[in-house]
Design an enzyme around this catalytic site. Structure first.
Site, PDB file in Angstrom:
ATOM      1  CG  ASP A  95      -2.186   0.702   1.137  1.00 44.44           C
ATOM      2  OD1 ASP A  95      -2.417   1.323   0.095  1.00 44.44           O
ATOM      3  OD2 ASP A  95      -2.976   0.689   2.113  1.00 44.44           O
ATOM      4  CG  HIS A  96      -1.136   5.041   0.714  1.00 40.75           C
ATOM      5  ND1 HIS A  96      -1.425   6.133  -0.065  1.00 40.75           N
ATOM      6  CD2 HIS A  96      -2.314   4.446   0.994  1.00 40.75           C
ATOM      7  CE1 HIS A  96      -2.724   6.189  -0.241  1.00 40.75           C
ATOM      8  NE2 HIS A  96      -3.293   5.173   0.386  1.00 40.75           N
ATOM      9  CD  GLU A 169      -1.994  22.785   6.661  1.00 48.57           C
ATOM     10  OE1 GLU A 169      -0.838  23.087   6.415  1.00 48.57           O
ATOM     11  OE2 GLU A 169      -2.336  21.617   6.939  1.00 48.57           O
ATOM     12  CG  HIS A 212      -7.295   7.010   3.331  1.00 47.52           C
ATOM     13  ND1 HIS A 212      -6.122   7.697   3.318  1.00 47.52           N
ATOM     14  CD2 HIS A 212      -7.263   6.184   2.264  1.00 47.52           C
ATOM     15  CE1 HIS A 212      -5.391   7.297   2.302  1.00 47.52           C
ATOM     16  NE2 HIS A 212      -6.052   6.402   1.641  1.00 47.52           N
ATOM     17  CG  HIS A 249      -6.537   4.554  -2.145  1.00 49.00           C
ATOM     18  ND1 HIS A 249      -5.458   4.258  -1.373  1.00 49.00           N
ATOM     19  CD2 HIS A 249      -6.259   4.082  -3.385  1.00 49.00           C
ATOM     20  CE1 HIS A 249      -4.551   3.641  -2.107  1.00 49.00           C
ATOM     21  NE2 HIS A 249      -5.012   3.525  -3.334  1.00 49.00           N
ATOM     22  CG  ASN A 271      -6.844   0.153  -1.354  1.00 46.41           C
ATOM     23  OD1 ASN A 271      -6.888  -0.676  -2.256  1.00 46.41           O
ATOM     24  ND2 ASN A 271      -5.859   1.016  -1.222  1.00 46.41           N
TER      25      ASN A 271
HETATM   26 ZN   LIG Z   1      -5.200   4.653   0.529  1.00 42.55          ZN
END
Ligand SMILES: [Zn+2]
Length: 341
Positions: A95-96, A169, A212, A249, A271
């Protein structure tokens, strides 16, 4: 063939896109969670994807080691050993991985695959994600191009993320929400750069409001139609064959209509992590609340060995997570779609 090889993985993705369904790509951090995914997929008659994040992999290597690549190898080797006991194909994915972690996560895993190939063994992982979404698109794609040139020689599939996701932000301001949506121009650039690499195969995580961990539910609206806009643009410019294999995602808790719309527009991998974590922990909590006097030695009593043996509650957690995998497969329209005959 326990773990899907390159040819099977490519065909899996192609079938999903044509059939408008998607594979559950479930994050795992241990033998138990990996086994849960295999059981859930097998019970659903669906192929799928087991994936490991940098943090999950570090965890899997042990608290005293915390080596991301080592933990990922350990989980992958376990899956290679047990997967052929289940009548489905599974692909292994990482993953990432941000640019600054490539050298300690993805690259050592690719090198391991290259060593295995030299020795006549199957690839360790089937695909890896490079997440350059924090970089300007050009810098993101410069790295992606280099990776894909290497990956195609190794029969590895690359997953990338396009578009710049707004920072925390920025995100609280509605005006910054535009950054949470990939634009057709971004994806045309992705196709222009990556489709030029002959034999390279990649998956594209396009952002359509799905972020996410940063925003509270309801703060950002999912707009699956963005995926359609991107597919239409790329098909117009580069032809129908250039349509993307998309990844969804941050989909935990999404409305089923949004999920199905995304599948209609070419999402082939979704995912699922948060919902799986909850299903796993829910079963453990239930066991502990129900067997309070058994799992603890209360008031001078000795507790109940059957209740505090970790196998008792981890077994329940594995079963609960497998059930949640079945639910995900069902939502992704993948029940009974396995290529395993
Ligand atoms: Zn992801």
């Amino acid at each position: 063939m326990p773990v899907a090889d390159f040819a099977i993985y490519c065909e899996m993705l192609e079938r999903a896109r044509r059939g408008k369904f998607a594979y559950a790509a479930v994050n795992v951090t241990s033998l138990t969670t990996a086994n849960a995914v295999l059981k859930g997929l097998a019970d659903s008659g669906s192929d799928g994807i087991i994936q490991v994040s940098t943090g999950g992999a570090a965890f899997a290597s042990g608290a005293g080691v915390k080596d991301m690549a080592l933990g990922a190898m350990s989980i992958a080797e376990h899956v290679h050993r047990v997967a052929d006991r289940y009548p489905i194909y599974v692909a292994l994915h990482t993953d990432h991985c941000q640019a600054d972690k490539l050298d300690t996560f993805v690259i050592p895993l690719v090198e391991q695959t290259e060593r295995r190939r030299t020795a006549g063994k199957p690839n360790l992982f089937s695909s890896h994600m490079f997440d350059g979404s924090a970089l300007p698109l050009e810098a993101n794609l410069d790295i992606a191009v280099k990776l894909l040139e290497r990956f195609r020689k190794d029969d590895l599939i690359l997953e990338i993320e396009a578009g710049v996701v707004g920072g925390e932000e920025d995100g609280v301001k509605a005006s910054a929400a535009a950054k949470l949506y990939t634009t057709p121009e971004d994806t045309l650039e992705v196709a222009r750069r990556l489709n030029a690499i002959e034999g390279g195969r990649y998956l594209l995580a396009a952002t359509f409001g799905n972020v996410h961990g940063v925003y509270k539910p309801g703060h950002v609206k999912l707009k699956p139609s963005i995926l359609k806009d991107c597919q239409d643009a790329v098909a117009r410019t580069f032809g129908d064959r250039a349509r993307f294999n998309l990844v969804f995602h941050g989909g935990s808790g999404s409305d089923i209509r949004d999920i199905h719309e995304a599948l209609d527009y070419g999402v082939v991998k979704m995912n699922v992590d948060t919902d799986m974590q909850y299903a796993f922990t829910r079963a453990v909590a239930n066991h502990f609340f129900k067997n309070y006097d058994g799992v603890l030695r209360v008031d001078g009593e000795m507790g109940n060995k059957k209740a505090y043996d970790p196998r008792s509650y981890l077994g329940l957690a594995e079963a609960a997570m497998a059930e949640r995998v079945k639910q995900a497969v069902n939502e992704l329209r993948a029940v009974g779609t396995t290529m395993m005959k």
